[in-house]
Design a protein around this motif. Structure first.
Motif, PDB file in Angstrom:
ATOM      1  N   THR A  28       9.823  -4.120 -17.984  1.00 55.99           N
ATOM      2  CA  THR A  28       8.558  -3.720 -18.611  1.00 55.99           C
ATOM      3  C   THR A  28       7.436  -3.571 -17.594  1.00 55.99           C
ATOM      4  OG1 THR A  28       7.810  -5.998 -19.018  1.00 55.99           O
ATOM      5  CG2 THR A  28       9.187  -4.969 -20.726  1.00 55.99           C
ATOM      6  N   GLY A  29       7.559  -4.260 -16.447  1.00 60.75           N
ATOM      7  CA  GLY A  29       6.476  -4.241 -15.469  1.00 60.75           C
ATOM      8  C   GLY A  29       5.213  -4.892 -15.988  1.00 60.75           C
ATOM      9  N   ASP A  30       5.349  -5.770 -16.980  1.00 60.63           N
ATOM     10  CA  ASP A  30       4.168  -6.375 -17.599  1.00 60.63           C
ATOM     11  C   ASP A  30       3.518  -7.402 -16.676  1.00 60.63           C
ATOM     12  OD1 ASP A  30       6.074  -8.379 -17.680  1.00 60.63           O
ATOM     13  OD2 ASP A  30       5.618  -9.004 -19.719  1.00 60.63           O
ATOM     14  N   GLU A  31       2.331  -7.817 -17.065  1.00 63.63           N
ATOM     15  CA  GLU A  31       1.604  -8.841 -16.312  1.00 63.63           C
ATOM     16  C   GLU A  31       1.780 -10.181 -17.025  1.00 63.63           C
ATOM     17  OE1 GLU A  31      -2.399  -8.069 -14.355  1.00 63.63           O
ATOM     18  OE2 GLU A  31      -2.974  -9.484 -15.933  1.00 63.63           O
ATOM     19  N   VAL A  56       8.915  -0.337 -11.717  1.00 64.26           N
ATOM     20  CA  VAL A  56       9.378   0.682 -12.672  1.00 64.26           C
ATOM     21  C   VAL A  56       8.235   1.577 -13.140  1.00 64.26           C
ATOM     22  CG1 VAL A  56      11.387  -0.623 -13.462  1.00 64.26           C
ATOM     23  CG2 VAL A  56       9.174  -0.962 -14.620  1.00 64.26           C
ATOM     24  N   LYS A  57       6.999   1.098 -13.049  1.00 64.84           N
ATOM     25  CA  LYS A  57       5.842   1.915 -13.424  1.00 64.84           C
ATOM     26  C   LYS A  57       5.487   2.934 -12.350  1.00 64.84           C
ATOM     27  CE  LYS A  57       3.621  -1.339 -16.587  1.00 64.84           C
ATOM     28  NZ  LYS A  57       2.358  -2.008 -16.978  1.00 64.84           N
ATOM     29  N   ARG A  58       6.092   2.794 -11.182  1.00 66.15           N
ATOM     30  CA  ARG A  58       5.824   3.710 -10.066  1.00 66.15           C
ATOM     31  C   ARG A  58       7.051   4.567  -9.743  1.00 66.15           C
ATOM     32  NH1 ARG A  58       1.749   2.099 -11.673  1.00 66.15           N
ATOM     33  NH2 ARG A  58       0.178   0.808 -10.624  1.00 66.15           N
ATOM     34  N   GLY A  59       8.091   4.447 -10.554  1.00 61.01           N
ATOM     35  CA  GLY A  59       9.273   5.267 -10.353  1.00 61.01           C
ATOM     36  C   GLY A  59      10.200   4.785  -9.260  1.00 61.01           C
ATOM     37  N   ILE A  60      10.069   3.518  -8.867  1.00 63.70           N
ATOM     38  CA  ILE A  60      10.924   2.959  -7.824  1.00 63.70           C
ATOM     39  C   ILE A  60      11.520   1.635  -8.308  1.00 63.70           C
ATOM     40  CG2 ILE A  60       9.733   4.087  -5.903  1.00 63.70           C
ATOM     41  CD1 ILE A  60       8.163   1.506  -5.449  1.00 63.70           C
ATOM     42  N   MET A  61      12.341   1.023  -7.486  1.00 61.22           N
ATOM     43  CA  MET A  61      12.981  -0.243  -7.829  1.00 61.22           C
ATOM     44  C   MET A  61      12.521  -1.321  -6.870  1.00 61.22           C
ATOM     45  SD  MET A  61      17.062  -1.137  -8.089  1.00 61.22           S
ATOM     46  CE  MET A  61      17.340  -1.573  -6.384  1.00 61.22           C
ATOM     47  N   ALA A  62      12.418  -2.546  -7.356  1.00 60.38           N
ATOM     48  CA  ALA A  62      12.103  -3.687  -6.495  1.00 60.38           C
ATOM     49  C   ALA A  62      13.299  -3.961  -5.598  1.00 60.38           C
ATOM     50  CB  ALA A  62      11.786  -4.916  -7.347  1.00 60.38           C
ATOM     51  N   THR A  63      13.117  -3.810  -4.289  1.00 54.49           N
ATOM     52  CA  THR A  63      14.229  -4.006  -3.354  1.00 54.49           C
ATOM     53  C   THR A  63      13.925  -5.104  -2.336  1.00 54.49           C
ATOM     54  OG1 THR A  63      13.382  -2.210  -1.963  1.00 54.49           O
ATOM     55  CG2 THR A  63      15.097  -1.649  -3.568  1.00 54.49           C
ATOM     56  N   ASP A 114       0.872  -1.158   0.000  1.00 51.03           N
ATOM     57  CA  ASP A 114       0.000   0.000   0.000  1.00 51.03           C
ATOM     58  C   ASP A 114       0.921   1.224   0.000  1.00 51.03           C
ATOM     59  OD1 ASP A 114      -3.078   0.837   1.115  1.00 51.03           O
ATOM     60  OD2 ASP A 114      -1.464   2.262   1.489  1.00 51.03           O
ATOM     61  N   LEU A 115       1.234   1.732  -1.191  1.00 50.20           N
ATOM     62  CA  LEU A 115       2.297   2.733  -1.329  1.00 50.20           C
ATOM     63  C   LEU A 115       2.080   4.002  -0.503  1.00 50.20           C
ATOM     64  CD1 LEU A 115       3.522   2.591  -5.034  1.00 50.20           C
ATOM     65  CD2 LEU A 115       4.812   2.085  -2.955  1.00 50.20           C
ATOM     66  N   PRO A 116       0.860   4.542  -0.418  1.00 50.41           N
ATOM     67  CA  PRO A 116       0.704   5.754   0.400  1.00 50.41           C
ATOM     68  C   PRO A 116       1.128   5.559   1.850  1.00 50.41           C
ATOM     69  CG  PRO A 116      -1.191   5.486  -1.033  1.00 50.41           C
ATOM     70  CD  PRO A 116      -0.386   4.223  -1.157  1.00 50.41           C
ATOM     71  N   SER A 117       0.899   4.350   2.402  1.00 46.21           N
ATOM     72  CA  SER A 117       1.274   4.131   3.797  1.00 46.21           C
ATOM     73  C   SER A 117       2.751   3.786   3.952  1.00 46.21           C
ATOM     74  CB  SER A 117       0.409   3.011   4.406  1.00 46.21           C
ATOM     75  OG  SER A 117       0.623   1.777   3.745  1.00 46.21           O
ATOM     76  N   PHE A 118       3.376   3.277   2.891  1.00 40.90           N
ATOM     77  CA  PHE A 118       4.797   2.920   2.959  1.00 40.90           C
ATOM     78  C   PHE A 118       5.718   4.055   2.506  1.00 40.90           C
ATOM     79  CE2 PHE A 118       3.706  -1.503   3.598  1.00 40.90           C
ATOM     80  CZ  PHE A 118       4.828  -2.015   4.259  1.00 40.90           C
ATOM     81  N   ALA A 119       5.217   4.981   1.699  1.00 39.67           N
ATOM     82  CA  ALA A 119       6.063   6.029   1.125  1.00 39.67           C
ATOM     83  C   ALA A 119       6.859   6.811   2.173  1.00 39.67           C
ATOM     84  CB  ALA A 119       5.225   6.980   0.272  1.00 39.67           C
ATOM     85  N   PRO A 120       6.249   7.201   3.300  1.00 37.13           N
ATOM     86  CA  PRO A 120       7.042   7.942   4.299  1.00 37.13           C
ATOM     87  C   PRO A 120       8.233   7.144   4.824  1.00 37.13           C
ATOM     88  CG  PRO A 120       4.703   8.208   4.730  1.00 37.13           C
ATOM     89  CD  PRO A 120       4.830   7.145   3.684  1.00 37.13           C
ATOM     90  N   TYR A 121       8.062   5.834   4.987  1.00 42.21           N
ATOM     91  CA  TYR A 121       9.174   4.992   5.440  1.00 42.21           C
ATOM     92  C   TYR A 121      10.283   4.970   4.392  1.00 42.21           C
ATOM     93  CZ  TYR A 121       6.146   3.146   9.141  1.00 42.21           C
ATOM     94  OH  TYR A 121       5.331   3.017  10.241  1.00 42.21           O
TER      95      TYR A 121
END
Length: 270
Positions: A174-177, A145-152, A73-80
């Motif tokens: 590509t971030g494809d499905e 990559v579709k959200r401007g971040i990297m899988a970490t 849930d990116l809005p709740s994780f973004a501050p971290y």
């Protein structure tokens, strides 16, 4: 699972000890099981409980509702993320099993049952586990990559290790499905079954593992992991000492007795 009480808005992880198994259910179906910081902390607590309780031998991670998880849930994780702050406290077991400082690595096996949407963190959790059973309706995407971040959470490491660099980058960049058949082809999952059978099959595998000698299961898992991470020579260097330690256990003696007496072994983990 005991889910009689309503799911809180921030979601939860519901745990149930069933014999030697610890069932860990992701429970926030109204939000496609999107992970909040509270859920991730609870998952770390569940993994820590699995490792620390001698009565538990195998974990089974699964989800309520139609989907495994849509990811963070990116809005709740973004501050971290912006503060570079850890979500889970020091000293616990890291569900992603990355060996980061202050976190413990898991020793006991985990089987994962995935269904429906299995995005980002969902893929990373299943790749961090040991055996994955996927429903035929799964939809996978590592779409950071579709959200401007990297899988970490391990995707850049484990997707390449399982499927080769080109196959991994095809989906990472590509971030494809992609579907369950593609996930099976790339060795991201081990079995594909009908959605109604996915948890049942995961439990069957977990029960089969739990019936084996616990010390030998842990040693075997850790040696295979060492081979992947540090190479065959590092894993081979442990053979003699590990086998000597296991051979003096009560379970090894029971293994010999059961072989001679032609019966199923009853292991105690000692």
């Amino acid at each position: 699972m005991n889910t009689a009480t309503p799911t809180p808005p921030e979601g939860r992880i519901v745990c149930e000890a069933r014999g030697h198994l610890l069932l860990m259910q992701i429970d926030r179906p109204a939000k496609r099981n999107g992970f909040t910081p509270a859920m991730y902390r609870q998952l770390a607590d569940a993994y820590t409980r699995l490792d620390d309780d001698p009565a538990l031998r195998v974990g089974v991670l699964h989800a309520a509702g139609e989907h495994f998880t849509a990811g963070l849930d990116l809005p709740s994780f973004a501050p971290y993320m912006q503060r570079g702050e850890r979500v889970i406290p020091d000293g616990g077991v890291d569900p992603l099993n990355l060996g980061q400082p202050a976190y413990r690595r898991r020793t006991k096996p985990v089987v994962v049952a995935v269904q429906g949407i299995t995005y980002t963190l969902g893929i990373e959790l299943m790749l961090a586990a040991d055996i994955v059973v996927a429903a035929s309706d799964c939809r996978f995407s590592q779409l950071e990559v579709k959200r401007g971040i990297m899988a970490t959470g391990g995707a850049t490491l484990r997707m390449a290790e399982r499927s080769g660099l080109g196959n991994a980058l095809l989906h990472l960049l590509t971030g494809d499905e992609f579907d369950a058949a593609e996930a099976l082809r790339l060795n991201y999952v081990q079995k594909v079954v009908e959605p109604a059978q996915v948890l049942r099959e995961a439990l069957r595998i977990a029960e089969q593992i739990a019936a084996q000698a616990p010390l030998a299961v842990v040693a075997t898992r850790l040696n295979a992991l060492k081979c992947v991470e540090e190479g065959p020579l590092a894993a081979m260097r442990e053979f003699e000492a590990t086998q000597q330690r296991l051979a003096t256990s009560e379970d090894a003696k029971e293994g010999v007795r059961s072989f001679v007496e032609r019966r199923a072994a009853q292991f105690t983990g000692r």
